[in-house]
Scaffold this motif. Structure first.
Motif, short mmCIF file in Angstrom:
data_model
loop_
_atom_site.label_atom_id
_atom_site.label_comp_id
_atom_site.label_asym_id
_atom_site.label_seq_id
_atom_site.Cartn_x
_atom_site.Cartn_y
_atom_site.Cartn_z
N SER A 48 0.83 -1.20 0.00
CA SER A 48 0.00 0.00 0.00
C SER A 48 0.86 1.25 0.00
O SER A 48 0.59 2.22 -0.73
N ARG A 49 1.94 1.25 0.80
CA ARG A 49 2.82 2.41 0.86
C ARG A 49 3.54 2.63 -0.48
O ARG A 49 3.72 3.76 -0.92
N SER A 50 3.93 1.54 -1.15
CA SER A 50 4.61 1.65 -2.43
C SER A 50 3.71 2.28 -3.49
O SER A 50 4.15 3.14 -4.26
N ILE A 51 2.45 1.87 -3.51
CA ILE A 51 1.51 2.44 -4.48
C ILE A 51 1.27 3.91 -4.18
O ILE A 51 1.19 4.76 -5.09
N SER A 52 1.16 4.25 -2.91
CA SER A 52 0.98 5.66 -2.53
C SER A 52 2.19 6.49 -2.94
O SER A 52 2.05 7.64 -3.36
N GLN A 53 3.39 5.93 -2.80
CA GLN A 53 4.60 6.64 -3.22
C GLN A 53 4.55 6.94 -4.72
O GLN A 53 4.91 8.04 -5.16
N LEU A 54 4.13 5.93 -5.50
CA LEU A 54 4.06 6.12 -6.96
C LEU A 54 3.03 7.20 -7.29
O LEU A 54 3.28 8.06 -8.15
N GLU A 55 1.88 7.19 -6.62
CA GLU A 55 0.86 8.21 -6.85
C GLU A 55 1.41 9.60 -6.52
O GLU A 55 1.12 10.57 -7.23
N HIS A 56 2.22 9.68 -5.48
CA HIS A 56 2.82 10.97 -5.12
C HIS A 56 3.82 11.42 -6.18
O HIS A 56 3.86 12.60 -6.55
N LEU A 57 4.62 10.47 -6.67
CA LEU A 57 5.65 10.82 -7.66
C LEU A 57 5.05 11.31 -8.96
O LEU A 57 5.59 12.23 -9.60
#
Length: 316
Positions: A48-57
């Protein structure tokens, strides 16, 4: 910040990792972050954190989240399409590298100056392609001198031809030997015999190519008929073996061939074994390659040659 701003600030896109893409693709396929985490054997919080990071990037929401799972947004569908293409290319790159490293893929170039219409070289090439269908097999037919030059400059990986002309940097494997035959017009007087003696050729005209095995066959002829009075007339033609066959079928002379040359039928020709007091005459074939050639596909070919023709290699 828009797409142009991202181009001006490459740190955002360079921070995107393959793991981000794999997690996004898995989540879309499973329809659930938790199921995707279970499938990938990672903690739900990590995924979940990895997907959120990608959305932020990329500054875009990729999934609509609900109690029932996740569903890609409009922007998410575009990202998923590209992510799948990237991962497919990466997986193909890794598999190609692994296959090439194992010698199961790649390319090997074989130089030769003999026929592949029949015989051991033909059988070897067929078996090699059956074993390693992903390896590109390139064949190069040239004169011996041109083949050895190609071996020196790396244009071909290995040369298979009669005789040995090695340099100190080469490795050599003794392979097979082939019978020498006389090629005759079907109505020639010698065609009625079961076999032909070398001395029977003294009144014939021998047609030889200046390419292929012409020089080797001429040297053999001279060694068999030492006395000049016993030697036939020799005509050397600047043509390949196919034209020599045509000239022979026209009755302009006879020619010397190896047994591998008899696989291709040619109208008007017949073949007879050539003998002397010791029996049939043969020509020995060798494989030669650069000792510093590390091509994995070449190593697979050498392994096959060693299995089929278990002779000790020299020069290594």
């Amino acid at each position: 910040m828009g797409k142009t701003d991202n181009l001006r600030n490459p740190s955002r896109t360079s921070a995107i990792e393959l793991q981000h893409l794999r997690f996004v693709v898995a989540a879309n396929r499973c329809g659930s972050l938790r199921r995707a985490a279970d499938m990938l054997s990672v903690r739900h919080s990590v995924l979940s954190r990895s997907i959120s990071q990608l959305e932020h990037l990329i500054e875009a929401t990729l999934f609509e989240r609900s109690a029932g799972g996740v569903r890609p947004t409009f922007a998410g569908r575009g990202v998923l399409k590209i992510a799948n293409l990237v991962l497919e290319q990466i997986d193909a790159l890794v598999e190609t590298a692994r296959s090439n490293g194992r010698g199961n893929a790649g390319r090997v170039s074989i130089g030769f100056c003999t026929s592949i219409s029949a015989g051991n070289l033909r059988a070897t090439l067929i078996e090699f392609k059956e074993r390693f269908p992903q390896i590109e097999l390139a064949t190069v037919e040239r004169s011996r001198i041109r083949l050895m030059n190609a071996l020196r400059d790396g244009t071909v990986d290995i040369v298979i031809c009669p005789g040995r002309q090695s340099c100190s940097d080469d490795s050599i494997l003794s392979l097979w030997s082939e019978q020498i035959l006389i090629s005759l017009p079907e109505d020639h007087a010698l065609s009625t015999r079961e076999f032909v003696l070398w001395t029977d050729l003294r009144h014939e005209t021998i047609l030889l190519s200046q390419h292929d095995l012409g020089r080797e066959l001429e040297d053999l002829l001279v060694s068999k008929l030492v006395a000049p009075a016993d030697r036939p007339k020799i005509e050397r033609h600047d043509v390949g073996r196919g034209i020599i066959k045509s000239l022979t079928s026209m009755g302009l002379g006879v020619s010397l061939v190896t047994e591998s040359d008899t696989g291709a039928r040619f109208a008007g020709l017949t073949y007879r074994e050539l003998r002397d007091g010791s029996g049939a005459s043969r020509l020995d074939f060798f494989a030669e390659w650069r000792a510093d050639n590390e091509n994995p596909a070449l190593k697979q070919l050498l392994k096959l040659l060693g299995e089929r023709y278990s002779c000790p290699s020299v020069g290594e």
